[in-house]
Design a protein around this motif. Structure first.
Motif, PDB file in Angstrom:
ATOM      1  N   HIS A  97     -27.290 -11.839  13.757  1.00 26.54           N
ATOM      2  CA  HIS A  97     -28.193 -10.959  13.010  1.00 26.54           C
ATOM      3  C   HIS A  97     -27.522 -10.477  11.721  1.00 26.54           C
ATOM      4  O   HIS A  97     -28.101 -10.553  10.641  1.00 26.54           O
ATOM      5  N   ARG A  98     -26.289 -10.009  11.829  1.00 24.84           N
ATOM      6  CA  ARG A  98     -25.544  -9.520  10.666  1.00 24.84           C
ATOM      7  C   ARG A  98     -24.798 -10.642   9.945  1.00 24.84           C
ATOM      8  O   ARG A  98     -24.192 -10.423   8.913  1.00 24.84           O
ATOM      9  N   ASP A 120     -21.426 -18.848   8.613  1.00 29.06           N
ATOM     10  CA  ASP A 120     -22.188 -19.648   7.656  1.00 29.06           C
ATOM     11  C   ASP A 120     -23.590 -19.931   8.213  1.00 29.06           C
ATOM     12  O   ASP A 120     -23.883 -19.641   9.386  1.00 29.06           O
ATOM     13  N   ASP A 121     -24.466 -20.479   7.390  1.00 27.74           N
ATOM     14  CA  ASP A 121     -25.864 -20.703   7.773  1.00 27.74           C
ATOM     15  C   ASP A 121     -25.997 -21.635   8.975  1.00 27.74           C
ATOM     16  O   ASP A 121     -26.875 -21.443   9.813  1.00 27.74           O
ATOM     17  N   VAL A 122     -25.131 -22.633   9.072  1.00 28.24           N
ATOM     18  CA  VAL A 122     -25.179 -23.572  10.201  1.00 28.24           C
ATOM     19  C   VAL A 122     -24.826 -22.844  11.498  1.00 28.24           C
ATOM     20  O   VAL A 122     -25.500 -23.024  12.520  1.00 28.24           O
ATOM     21  N   GLN A 123     -23.793 -22.016  11.462  1.00 30.00           N
ATOM     22  CA  GLN A 123     -23.410 -21.251  12.643  1.00 30.00           C
ATOM     23  C   GLN A 123     -24.512 -20.293  13.065  1.00 30.00           C
ATOM     24  O   GLN A 123     -24.836 -20.183  14.254  1.00 30.00           O
ATOM     25  N   VAL A 124     -25.112 -19.607  12.107  1.00 31.02           N
ATOM     26  CA  VAL A 124     -26.186 -18.659  12.407  1.00 31.02           C
ATOM     27  C   VAL A 124     -27.364 -19.386  13.052  1.00 31.02           C
ATOM     28  O   VAL A 124     -27.912 -18.925  14.054  1.00 31.02           O
TER      29      VAL A 124
END
Length: 173
Positions: free
Chosen positions: A101-102, A150-154
């Motif tokens: 979320h953060r 990063d965006d992939v992890q999120v």
């Protein structure tokens, strides 16, 4: 109804991902990491040796902070267990939170998180640590940032989320 094996649960997959993210970060900083060898639930996840003389018990919680409170937390039974382990082995316990979320990983040493404090948000003042429904919560302002996600992890973390509602948009500071 048949139960899924532990390793196939969405929460286990999400937890494993959070552990992998933290371990990779620790390794990039030159820390030695010891992990559990069991494929089932275990008391704590990893131990990081700072130098060669000062061990620290570490547990990684792969979960987002609460939506309507400036905090995050975990089961009070886990807290009691960490305190017993810490006292028995005379080692500090650090809790890391991988928060999609953060979009960051943050952490706190348990002794610091247990310090009483008040947090004012809007028109309410909240006292911490606080316990509700067998969960103990700690304020986000007491946490130390470890790294950004990063965006992939999120995206991968959100694919394993069991929340049944979407996150509100975070306001920029």
């Amino acid at each position: 109804m048949k139960r899924l094996p532990f390793e196939e649960l969405a929460t286990t997959k999400k937890g494993n991902l959070g552990e992998r993210i933290c371990i990779e970060h620790f390794h990039s900083k030159g820390l030695v990491v010891m992990t559990s060898i069991t494929d089932s639930a275990h008391a704590f996840d990893i131990m990081v040796w700072q130098g060669k003389e000062k061990p620290c018990i570490v547990d990684i919680k792969t979960k987002a902070s609460r939506t309507h409170y400036p905090d995050t937390g975990f089961d009070t039974a886990d807290l009691d267990h960490y305190l017993k382990i810490s006292e028995k082995h005379n080692m500090p316990v650090a809790i890391f939170f991988v928060d999609e979320h953060r979009k960051e990983v943050y952490w706190g040493e348990l002794g610091d998180l247990l310090q009483e404090r008040e947090v004012t948000e809007g028109n309410r003042t909240l006292k911490y640590p606080r316990s509700e429904w067998n969960i103990t919560y700690f304020p986000l302002e007491a946490m130390n940032k470890l790294c950004d996600l990063d965006d992939v992890q999120v995206k991968e973390l959100k694919n394993h989320t069991n929340r049944n509602y979407s996150y509100p948009t975070l306001k920029s500071a």
